[in-house]
Design an enzyme around this catalytic site. Structure first.
Site, PDB file in Angstrom:
ATOM      1  N   ARG A  90      21.411  41.807  37.892  1.00 19.13           N
ATOM      2  CA  ARG A  90      21.781  42.645  39.040  1.00 19.13           C
ATOM      3  C   ARG A  90      21.577  44.130  38.734  1.00 19.13           C
ATOM      4  NH1 ARG A  90      26.477  39.177  38.772  1.00 19.13           N
ATOM      5  NH2 ARG A  90      26.269  37.478  40.275  1.00 19.13           N
ATOM      6  N   GLU A 142      19.362  26.441  26.927  1.00 19.47           N
ATOM      7  CA  GLU A 142      20.453  25.488  27.102  1.00 19.47           C
ATOM      8  C   GLU A 142      19.990  24.135  26.580  1.00 19.47           C
ATOM      9  OE1 GLU A 142      23.347  23.082  27.588  1.00 19.47           O
ATOM     10  OE2 GLU A 142      23.695  25.209  27.953  1.00 19.47           O
ATOM     11  N   SER A 170      25.571  26.160  34.393  1.00 16.62           N
ATOM     12  CA  SER A 170      26.573  26.779  35.272  1.00 16.62           C
ATOM     13  C   SER A 170      27.424  25.753  36.009  1.00 16.62           C
ATOM     14  CB  SER A 170      25.878  27.707  36.279  1.00 16.62           C
ATOM     15  OG  SER A 170      25.190  28.737  35.624  1.00 16.62           O
ATOM     16  N   CYS A 218      35.978  22.016  33.665  1.00 13.08           N
ATOM     17  CA  CYS A 218      37.374  21.753  34.013  1.00 13.08           C
ATOM     18  C   CYS A 218      37.496  20.717  35.132  1.00 13.08           C
ATOM     19  CB  CYS A 218      38.061  23.044  34.445  1.00 13.08           C
ATOM     20  SG  CYS A 218      38.066  24.335  33.193  1.00 13.08           S
ATOM     21  N   ASP A 227      34.136  30.145  24.977  1.00 13.57           N
ATOM     22  CA  ASP A 227      34.891  29.279  24.074  1.00 13.57           C
ATOM     23  C   ASP A 227      34.522  29.447  22.607  1.00 13.57           C
ATOM     24  OD1 ASP A 227      35.903  28.363  26.433  1.00 13.57           O
ATOM     25  OD2 ASP A 227      35.073  26.341  26.300  1.00 13.57           O
ATOM     26  N   ASN A 277      33.957  33.219  32.165  1.00  8.71           N
ATOM     27  CA  ASN A 277      33.226  33.920  33.226  1.00  8.71           C
ATOM     28  C   ASN A 277      33.446  35.428  33.160  1.00  8.71           C
ATOM     29  OD1 ASN A 277      31.776  32.046  35.292  1.00  8.71           O
ATOM     30  ND2 ASN A 277      33.642  30.954  34.771  1.00  8.71           N
ATOM     31  N   TYR A 309      59.543  34.789  50.639  1.00  9.71           N
ATOM     32  CA  TYR A 309      60.547  33.744  50.843  1.00  9.71           C
ATOM     33  C   TYR A 309      60.483  33.202  52.255  1.00  9.71           C
ATOM     34  CZ  TYR A 309      64.851  31.639  52.473  1.00  9.71           C
ATOM     35  OH  TYR A 309      65.737  30.795  53.070  1.00  9.71           O
ATOM     36  N   TRP A 339      66.569  32.408  46.180  1.00  4.91           N
ATOM     37  CA  TRP A 339      66.244  32.892  44.849  1.00  4.91           C
ATOM     38  C   TRP A 339      65.160  31.988  44.276  1.00  4.91           C
ATOM     39  CZ3 TRP A 339      67.587  37.151  42.060  1.00  4.91           C
ATOM     40  CH2 TRP A 339      68.627  37.928  42.578  1.00  4.91           C
ATOM     41  N   ARG A 344      67.158  36.036  35.833  1.00  6.51           N
ATOM     42  CA  ARG A 344      68.567  36.477  35.836  1.00  6.51           C
ATOM     43  C   ARG A 344      69.322  35.899  34.646  1.00  6.51           C
ATOM     44  NH1 ARG A 344      71.309  35.370  41.543  1.00  6.51           N
ATOM     45  NH2 ARG A 344      73.021  36.450  40.487  1.00  6.51           N
TER      46      ARG A 344
END
Length: 466
Positions: A24, A37, A43, A47, A300, A322, A443, A451, A459
């Site tokens: 780019r 590769e 690419s 996971c 990795d 990435n 909330y 909470w 807390r």
């Protein structure tokens, strides 16, 4: 003036992110980009492999972000099935071996090492037998699925003779192990997970790992702790038929190894590049290999700085890979970017149980000399009266006196896991648990109690360290 040449070793997250970002910023007549590769895919999301095996993802190609042809159309010379076998650092060249077996040297001006990690595969009898699978690469996933589907076509799965479910044994109860256990549950297999540690998920403290153990057993996944594997027993045809531990034998129609990974840095080691205690490459903030102005590394195969402990560690996650690639590509392309480090955030699930952590475990905090308090609370993911509310356990670790947040672990049902991101941001900001109690979180009864469980833990932690 001839274009400079950027050579990339590794065509997945870091390597191709670096190549794409550099492209780019630099035109082909300014920067030639050549990437190697050794596999068949580029690419892709490693996971996502357990979810492909389990059927949540129906097509292999859904895991591929960009094909080799797409990279080439962007003036990146990506050469598949080509393995880098030697680095000549003084001569600034790489020796590569093509699929045909032919070898040649390729010179570089800038070198990017994105060699990833390899699964831990202990030297046990039968470990390389047919029917024993790792799940590190897309090719690994394809081989596993092909083997499972072949058995279906031959009438061998998911039911054995007598109507008993086919048996899958997963060795190791880390992230990959629990995710693969879920995948086999979804395929209708009877699943046994063998873990040599005190509890599953060594990335959690033992008390939180015990919650995971209890939940896995409740899901019908036999989870055996303290189970050190000694052998993969095979049949007359050399196919895996059982996993043997010091105490028992577990029949298996398929075996999956989930024992973690180690940095793939053999090339770097042989070339004399600096490695850390984990075996990962050592880099500076710009992801440049220390002591080498024109060699970069990420993903990795590197160590990163843990911002909470101040120590380097190996973290194999696509998110970091990435980012590393973007930073390397920006720097090679004439820009400037840095990677400050990580706080150790990770999230996973087994069936409807969500597991998350960020920051330090108790043992890690103690190892760097920190004094701390730990608190554990049980709450609900939504307002207690709202339909679909589910239990959530939050453990929080805070430094004595200062109250600085050191780590958070979460085990719970739906909508529990991603709450860890609150703590991850707090760790990046260096917040105290007292400061966390005033966080303005969203909330409404369908999303949280008044909470939020993370604030309840904050807390309690604040009171403990005062």
């Amino acid at each position: 003036m001839a274009a400079r040449r950027m050579v990339v070793i590794g065509g997945d997250a870091t390597g191709m992110s670096a190549a794409s970002q550099a492209r780019r910023l630099k035109k082909p007549d300014e920067l030639e980009i050549v990437a190697f590769e050794r596999g068949r895919f580029s690419s892709y999301s490693a996971c996502g492999i357990p979810y492909w095996v389990g059927g949540d993802v129906t097509e292999r190609d859904a895991l591929i972000a960009r094909s080799p042809e797409e990279h080439r159309s962007r003036d990146i010379d990506l050469r598949m099935r080509t393995e880098a076998v030697e680095l000549d650092v003084p001569g600034q060249r790489v020796r590569v071996r093509e699929e045909t077996g032919g070898e040649h040297w390729v010179g570089y001006d800038e070198l990017v090492l994105a060699t990833g990690a390899v699964p831990v595969r202990p030297p046990l009898p039968g470990i390389d037998a047919e029917g024993v699978h790792g799940v590190q690469t897309l090719e690994d996933g394809q081989r596993l699925i092909d083997a499972l589907e072949q058995r279906v076509e031959s009438g061998g799965a998911p039911r054995a003779e007598g109507g008993e479910a086919r048996r899958a044994v997963v060795v190791g109860a880390g992230y990959i192990g629990v995710e693969m256990a879920e995948a086999f549950v979804k395929r209708g297999y009877s699943v046994t997970v063998l873990e040599k540690g005190e509890q599953p998920m060594s990335t959690l403290d033992p008390d939180m790992g015990a919650l995971v153990h209890e939940a896995m057993c409740g899901l019908g996944i036999e989870t055996v702790l303290g189970a050190a594997v000694t052998e993969i027993r095979t049949d007359a045809q050399g196919r895996a038929r059982a996993v043997v531990t010091e105490d028992a034998e577990y029949p298996a129609d398929v075996v999956v190894l989930g024992l973690g990974v180690r940095p793939a840095t053999e090339l770097a080691r042989e070339a004399g590049l600096p490695l850390g205690e984990s075996g990962g490459l050592r880099t500076d903030l710009a992801m440049r290999v220390r002591g080498h102005e024109n060699i970069w590394a990420g993903g990795d195969c590197v160590e990163v700085l843990n911002l909470v402990s101040g120590r380097p560690q190996h973290v194999a996650l696509g998110t970091h890979a990435n980012k590393h690639g973007q930073i390397i590509g920006a720097n090679i392309g004439g820009g400037y970017a840095t990677f400050p480090g990580v706080v150790g955030t990770a999230v996973s699930k087994v069936c409807d149980l969500e597991i998350a952590r960020t920051g330090l475990l108790e043992a890690q905090a103690a190892a760097v000399g920190l004094r701390f308090e730990s608190v554990l609370i049980k709450s609900t993911t939504r307002a207690g009266y709202y339909p679909g509310t589910a239990p959530i356990h939050v453990k929080m670790i805070a430094e004595l006196r200062s109250g600085r947040l050191l780590g958070v672990q979460i085990v719970g049902r739906e909508h529990a896991g991603k709450r860890v991101d609150i703590a991850a941001v707090a760790l990046h900001a260096g917040m105290t648990v007292e400061q966390m109690t005033c966080l303005d979180l969203g909330y409404a009864p369908p999303f949280s109690p008044v909470w939020d469980p993370v604030l309840v833990a904050a807390r309690k932690a604040a009171a403990a360290v005062r």
